[in-house]
Design an enzyme around this catalytic site. Structure first.
Site, PDB file in Angstrom:
ATOM      1  N   GLU A   1      21.337  97.326 -32.518  1.00 47.04           N
ATOM      2  CA  GLU A   1      21.502  97.998 -31.121  1.00 47.04           C
ATOM      3  C   GLU A   1      20.222  97.743 -30.470  1.00 47.04           C
ATOM      4  O   GLU A   1      18.773  98.079 -30.714  1.00 47.04           O
ATOM      5  CB  GLU A   1      21.906  99.475 -31.257  1.00 47.04           C
ATOM      6  CG  GLU A   1      23.348  99.771 -30.990  1.00 47.04           C
ATOM      7  CD  GLU A   1      23.565 101.222 -31.172  1.00 47.04           C
ATOM      8  OE1 GLU A   1      24.409 101.598 -31.744  1.00 47.04           O
ATOM      9  OE2 GLU A   1      22.544 102.041 -30.604  1.00 47.04           O
TER      10      GLU A   1
ATOM     11  N   ASP B   1      28.883 101.677 -37.081  1.00 49.84           N
ATOM     12  CA  ASP B   1      28.093 102.971 -37.462  1.00 49.84           C
ATOM     13  C   ASP B   1      28.940 104.351 -36.801  1.00 49.84           C
ATOM     14  O   ASP B   1      28.674 105.466 -36.971  1.00 49.84           O
ATOM     15  CB  ASP B   1      26.682 102.831 -37.094  1.00 49.84           C
ATOM     16  CG  ASP B   1      26.326 102.961 -35.633  1.00 49.84           C
ATOM     17  OD1 ASP B   1      26.931 102.751 -35.035  1.00 49.84           O
ATOM     18  OD2 ASP B   1      24.998 103.194 -35.451  1.00 49.84           O
ATOM     19  N   SER B   2      29.855 103.943 -35.977  1.00 48.55           N
ATOM     20  CA  SER B   2      31.050 104.823 -35.379  1.00 48.55           C
ATOM     21  C   SER B   2      31.703 105.607 -36.548  1.00 48.55           C
ATOM     22  O   SER B   2      32.203 106.534 -36.350  1.00 48.55           O
ATOM     23  CB  SER B   2      31.812 104.257 -34.352  1.00 48.55           C
ATOM     24  OG  SER B   2      32.528 103.043 -34.967  1.00 48.55           O
TER      25      SER B   2
ATOM     26  N   ASP C   1      26.926  96.816 -38.848  1.00 44.53           N
ATOM     27  CA  ASP C   1      26.391  97.580 -37.953  1.00 44.53           C
ATOM     28  C   ASP C   1      25.150  98.073 -38.462  1.00 44.53           C
ATOM     29  O   ASP C   1      25.192  98.954 -39.437  1.00 44.53           O
ATOM     30  CB  ASP C   1      27.340  98.676 -37.461  1.00 44.53           C
ATOM     31  CG  ASP C   1      26.817  98.894 -35.713  1.00 44.53           C
ATOM     32  OD1 ASP C   1      25.885  98.379 -35.412  1.00 44.53           O
ATOM     33  OD2 ASP C   1      27.367  99.669 -35.283  1.00 44.53           O
TER      34      ASP C   1
ATOM     35  N   GLU D   1      28.308  97.653 -23.977  1.00 42.77           N
ATOM     36  CA  GLU D   1      28.978  98.928 -23.886  1.00 42.77           C
ATOM     37  C   GLU D   1      28.882 100.084 -22.765  1.00 42.77           C
ATOM     38  O   GLU D   1      27.395 100.055 -22.267  1.00 42.77           O
ATOM     39  CB  GLU D   1      28.478  99.817 -25.305  1.00 42.77           C
ATOM     40  CG  GLU D   1      29.150 101.103 -25.364  1.00 42.77           C
ATOM     41  CD  GLU D   1      28.972 101.821 -26.856  1.00 42.77           C
ATOM     42  OE1 GLU D   1      28.443 100.991 -27.677  1.00 42.77           O
ATOM     43  OE2 GLU D   1      29.484 102.766 -26.720  1.00 42.77           O
TER      44      GLU D   1
ATOM     45  N   LYS E   1      24.878  93.666 -36.519  1.00 41.92           N
ATOM     46  CA  LYS E   1      24.815  93.985 -35.281  1.00 41.92           C
ATOM     47  C   LYS E   1      23.459  94.823 -35.258  1.00 41.92           C
ATOM     48  O   LYS E   1      23.249  95.664 -35.976  1.00 41.92           O
ATOM     49  CB  LYS E   1      25.989  94.777 -34.756  1.00 41.92           C
ATOM     50  CG  LYS E   1      25.857  95.152 -33.304  1.00 41.92           C
ATOM     51  CD  LYS E   1      26.979  95.384 -32.553  1.00 41.92           C
ATOM     52  CE  LYS E   1      27.644  96.942 -32.966  1.00 41.92           C
ATOM     53  NZ  LYS E   1      26.515  97.902 -32.435  1.00 41.92           N
TER      54      LYS E   1
HETATM   55  O1  KIV Z   1      29.675 101.480 -33.962  1.00 46.24           O
HETATM   56  C1  KIV Z   1      30.492 100.800 -33.301  1.00 46.24           C
HETATM   57  O2  KIV Z   1      31.891 100.950 -33.484  1.00 46.24           O
HETATM   58  C2  KIV Z   1      30.358 100.080 -32.169  1.00 46.24           C
HETATM   59  C3  KIV Z   1      31.206  99.630 -31.172  1.00 46.24           C
HETATM   60  C4  KIV Z   1      31.496 100.645 -30.118  1.00 46.24           C
HETATM   61  C5  KIV Z   1      30.847  98.526 -30.622  1.00 46.24           C
HETATM   62  O3  KIV Z   1      28.894  99.955 -32.020  1.00 46.24           O
END
Ligand code: KIV
Length: 259
Positions: free
Chosen positions: A114, A45-46, A84, A176, A112
């Site tokens: 969080e 989600d970056s 994510d 992280e 993933k």
């Molecule tokens: O969203 C992302 O890119 C991440 C990484 C920083 C692990 O969660």
């Protein structure tokens, strides 16, 4: 792949060598990373910052994530694709299950999550969906991006969260922005391979945001990012040369013209 099998496979792999994960958000990049041999591709989600221009990940939606996961999946033949789960997509176990299934339909192999959300994670794993955990700095809820776990109480909470996630059967855990000593302690205590970002050398693997590794934004340089290229400079220079060629009628020349 079934969550238990994937976990077993990664645990075995991590005993032999370090694991490598990078983010990708589009077809061409995913194809390159897959081809070069990255183990896992995270549709992170970056993308809120790298692709969409938001200040953080808090505005990213499921629609954004699915759109980019589909693009990534078209480029990948071999690597494990991790989708994510964006903010609020896992607010309840039922919602999380619906959304995780959307990721799998879009081509991801796993998701993933969080933070320590036991009911959500258990629901997904029970439904056969492999889950990657994520502890330490949690950008979806963080007010400020800073190193976590420097103080004993916070370090203990992060440690316990990682142990809880491991007990739930996640197939790996992102650590992280935590001190290297804490990352080592977690890595030694849990079975699931740890994947560090700003967590030092002792993790079982490493992940970076691809745009950071490639130097797409020279103004963004946290301590944990190592630049392997300076693409912003290269792109700027290429575009300057194109502008100059067009203005001076050097492009298109005969070589680039149909007759
Ligand atoms: O969203 C992302 O890119 C991440 C990484 C920083 C692990 O969660």
């Amino acid at each position: 792949m079934n969550p238990t099998e994937l976990r077993k496979r990664l645990i075995e792999e991590a005993r032999r060598r370090k694991l490598v994960m990078l983010t990708a958000y589009d077809y061409q990049m995913a194809k390159i990373l897959d081809d070069v041999g990255v183990d896992m591709i995270l549709v992170g989600d970056s993308l809120g910052m790298t692709v969409m221009g938001y200040p953080d990940t808090k505005s990213v939606t499921m629609e954004d994530m699915i759109h980019h996961t589909r693009a990534v999946a078209r480029g990948v033949k071999r690597a494990l694709i991790v989708g994510d789960m964006p903010i609020h997509s896992d607010d309840t176990p039922e919602l999380a299950l619906r959304n995780a299934r959307r990721f799998l339909e879009a081509g991801a192999h796993a998701v993933k999550i969080e933070g320590n959300k036991p009911e959500v994670i258990k629901t997904l794993i029970d439904a056969g969906i492999p889950v990657m955990g994520h502890v330490g700095l949690l950008p979806q809820t963080a007010k400020r991006y800073r190193v976590r776990g420097k103080k004993r109480e916070e370090a203990e909470r992060i440690f316990r969260d990682a142990v809880d996630l491991d007990g739930l059967g996640v197939f790996s855990i992102v650590l992280e922005s935590i001190p290297k000593r804490l990352a080592r302690r977690i890595t030694e205590a849990v079975e699931a391979p740890t994947i560090g970002i700003g967590a030092g050398i002792h993790c079982d693997g490493q992940v970076l945001v691809i745009n950071d590794l490639l130097g797409m934004d020279e103004s963004f340089k946290p301590k944990f990012v190592k630049r392997y290229a300076h693409l912003e400079r290269i792109i700027r220079e290429a575009v300057r040369r194109f502008i100059d060629d067009v203005l001076n009628e050097r492009f298109p020349d005969e070589e680039h013209t149909y007759h």
